[in-house]
Structures are given as C-alpha cells and as structure tokens.
Enzyme design. Structure first.
Site, PDB file in Angstrom:
ATOM      1  N   ARG A 190     -12.230 -70.648   8.327  1.00  0.00           N
ATOM      2  CA  ARG A 190     -13.364 -69.760   8.635  1.00  0.00           C
ATOM      3  C   ARG A 190     -13.374 -69.263  10.080  1.00  0.00           C
ATOM      4  O   ARG A 190     -13.580 -68.071  10.311  1.00  0.00           O
ATOM      5  CB  ARG A 190     -14.696 -70.436   8.278  1.00  0.00           C
ATOM      6  N   CYS A 224       1.165 -72.903  14.073  1.00  0.00           N
ATOM      7  CA  CYS A 224       1.884 -71.968  14.960  1.00  0.00           C
ATOM      8  C   CYS A 224       1.269 -70.575  14.923  1.00  0.00           C
ATOM      9  O   CYS A 224       1.905 -69.592  14.516  1.00  0.00           O
ATOM     10  CB  CYS A 224       3.354 -71.914  14.550  1.00  0.00           C
TER      11      CYS A 224
END
Ligand SMILES: Cc1ncc(COP(=O)(O)O)c(C=O)c1O
Length: 403
Positions: free
Chosen positions: A319, A349
C-alpha cells in the site's frame, strides 16, 4: 480494542489476557501479520446495528481472506462478496453457502460465470452489456437460472486515491444509466434465463468523504425507482462497500462513531426502499484488526538520510508503494535514547520499497521489532513473490487462541 501498550510493550487484549506481541514476533523470528479476530466480529456487529433497518452484510473477502476469519464470519451468519472463482471456491470451503455469495468484478470469464450459475450463488453483479449477454447465453446452455443485479456507475467523486475510485463515469466499473433500457430488454428477451434481482453500486475504497455514499445511493435509487415504476419487480439494492478508516490515528470510540454515522446516513438515504439492502464492506471491518511485525536488520545512517532497513517491505505490504498510503509504524517495545528521523524500508530492490517515510524513533537499534499498524486490509492479500522472500506468516487470534 485490538492492540494496546502495556508497560511500553504492544499487547493484544483478548479473553481477559494480554498477548505480548514482541514475545510472539521473536518466537516466529520472521515478519508476521497478526490479526485480532474478535475485533473483526465486533466491527461487523457495529456496522449491522448502525443501520435502523435490517441489512445483509456481504464481507468483501478481497480485503483479507484468512481462512479462520472467513470461517468465523460465515458462522456468524454474514454473507460474502467475491470477485473471482478462486474467491467463490474459498468462501464456500470456509462455510459460506451459495445463497450467501455475491460475485462482482469487471472481467468474469465463462468458467467463472458457469461456476456461479452451477452453484446457484445469490447474485452476480453485472458490469457490462456483453457480460449480461454472456450470462444469459451460459444460463441457457446450462439450463439454470442466474440471479443478476446491475452494477450502476453513478458518476460520483469519492475524493479518494484515483487508483481506488470506481464510481466515476470514466472508470471501467459499473454501467451508465443510459444502458438500463437495453439491459432490461435483454432480461425480458432471455425467456427466464436470468432473474433480475436489483441494482448495485460500489464507488471506491478508503472513502472518508461520506457524502459521496449518500450521493451515489440517491442517484442509484432514482434509477431503481425508474425500474420499479415500469412494473419490473426487484428484490435487492446493494450499496457496495468502501468506507475508509483514519490511518493517521486510532481512537476506538471515533471509529465506532464513524461507522454509526455511515449507517445513519445510509439509512436515511434508503428510507422508503422496500427491498433487501445489501452492503459489501471490507477495509472498515478488517483494516484496524491487523498489524505487520518486522525486525530491523540494519540502522543505516547517511549524511543525507537515515533508514531502518527491515525484513518486511513492499512484497508483504504494497500500500505505501502503490498509493503512498500512510501506516503508523512503532516499535513493539518503546525505548528511550536519541531521537532521529528514519525512512522505514524493506529489503526489496526498488526505491519504492518503503513502509513509512520520515518517521521519528527514539533509541532504535538493530534487532528491534516494529509494528506497522492498520495492516489487516489489503495487506497479505496483495503480497507478491518479487525477490522471492518467504512471505509473512498470518496469525489470527480468536478468544485468546491462535490460528
Ligand atoms: C465490488 C466491490 N465491493 C466491495 C469492495 C470493498 O471495498 P472496501 O474494502 O473499501 O470496503 C470492493 C473493493 O474495492 C469492491 O471492488
């Protein structure tokens, strides 16, 4: 009340006991979602009693489909709102009977429609003319009657994030009222292949501006009156879900007052509607009831920015990355020491892998555990396998017992 501080430590109070979250997290030694199941049921009750008339609640399981939560909601007699065959199957496995299941969603496949018709679910919420044509065709082929409602698009601005707005005329959801005559003609020409149950709308999620619900209900109600006036009998009016929560703070009394206010407003907007009233709430039922706990792996301080690098991130809770959504983040055990500002980030990453921007922490160290609050809705269900970290475990407590 879900999670409280006891001598600086976060605890879940259930069945007269305090469940210490840090002890639980350390024993799992991995990121976990922890849910207060009792509060889920309490909030459902609060929502039901906030209306001044009977209302059929169909919990939107897309928000959180932990099997024990579904089992308890089904056992308490509520219905369920689903958006895929996977959700319908899981709901029925967890105890919902077919006549408690509503199927929504813009992209229903033939297989999903067939499954819904074969199982005679309560209602299929139709989102387009070609979808109704497909349902009629499949009902005729299967020799069974499908119960359908039309999801209308009332063209309302719910003043929420654009990604969670669904009731604007340029959203892919629902249908403009100008389609009603064509839809009704299709039903009438279907030779009884479909049963026309009523109208529905769902204008979006995390809606804090509740006037939008009134506007949507009033507009859809006018469409409903129009259908009823033409002599077509209807049985349901589904007012959707979407009620939001205040992610910036938590006050249980304020939450209950907001639920009460919603029920009152909707009851007024529905005065004189002599049909079964249905709702599809998700977030407001389960959002508050969950936390995500994560361990600080590194305290990384640079001349430009400080980071708490955790073992949970956007792969468990997307979210913040997706909507820049705000979740309160606090240590499981409060400490004293130097106060600094950190971004709480995960191991993924991507620079979007943030759980909280610019948060103030006192005396925080490597090995401390943090709680990300209000993670019960659209948390674990939106998790991804990106980077192949082991997913966060989900533990739900009912009456002091873990499932
Ligand atoms: C059709 C439908 N009903 C109900 C909901 C539940 O919404 P919320 O969790 O905001 O109450 C959704 C989710 O957006 C939905 O798409």
């Amino acid at each position: 009340m879900p999670f409280v501080r006891k001598e600086g430590r976060l605890a879940l109070q259930q069945a007269g006991q305090d469940i210490d979250i840090l002890t639980l997290a350390q024993s799992e030694s991995h990121p976990c979602y922890i849910y207060d199941g009792d509060d889920v049921l309490n909030r459902l009750k609060a929502l039901k009693s906030s209306f001044d008339r009977p209302v059929s609640i169909h919990y939107a399981m897309k928000a959180n489909h932990h099997p024990e939560i579904l089992r308890r909601i089904a056992a308490a007699g509520y219905g369920v709102d689903t958006v895929s065959m996977g959700e319908v199957k899981k709901a029925m496995k967890c105890g919902f009977s077919a006549d408690q299941v509503v199927l929504s969603g813009v992209g229903k496949t033939v297989a999903e429609i067939d499954f819904a018709i074969e199982n005679q679910i309560k209602q299929i919420n139709v989102e387009s003319v070609p979808e109704l044509q497909r349902i009629i065709h499949r009902s005729q082929a299967l020799g069974k009657v499908a119960s359908v409602a039309f999801r209308m698009n009332p063209d309302v601005d719910p003043k929420t994030h654009p990604y969670t707005s669904t009731g604007f005329r340029d959203n892919k959801f629902g249908m403009d009222q100008s389609f009603l005559p064509q839809l009704i003609r299709l039903v009438q020409d279907s030779q009884g292949a479909v049963r026309f149950m009523g109208l529905t709308n769902h204008i979006g999620s995390q809606i804090r501006y509740t006037d939008a619900f009134e506007e949507a209900t009033e507009k859809t109600r006018r469409m409903l009156d129009h259908v009823l006036e033409s002599g077509i009998p209807l049985s349901t009016f589904d007012i959707g879900g979407g009620l939001g929560i205040d992610y910036d703070q938590y006050d249980p009394n304020k939450d209950l007052a907001e639920i009460g206010d919603y029920g009152l407003k909707m009851s007024q907007a529905l005065k004189g509607v002599d049909l079964e009233i249905m709702t599809e709430p998700g977030r407001v039922i389960v959002g508050r009831c969950g936390i995500l706990v994560t361990e600080v792996q590194y305290v990384k301080e640079t001349p430009y920015k400080n980071f708490l690098i955790c073992d949970s991130g956007m792969h468990d809770l997307i979210r913040p990355a997706l909507y820049r959504a705000h979740h309160r983040v606090e240590p499981l055990q409060l400490k004293s020491g130097e106060t600094k500002i950190y971004d709480v980030v995960g191991p993924i990453c991507e620079s979007a892998d943030v759980l909280g921007y610019d948060r103030r922490f006192e005396g925080v160290e490597q090995g401390d555990w943090l709680a990300v609050f209000d993670a019960g809705a659209y948390g674990a269900v939106m998790a991804s396998s990106y980077n192949l970290h082991e997913p966060a475990k989900e533990i739900v407590f009912f009456d002091g017992k873990a499932y």
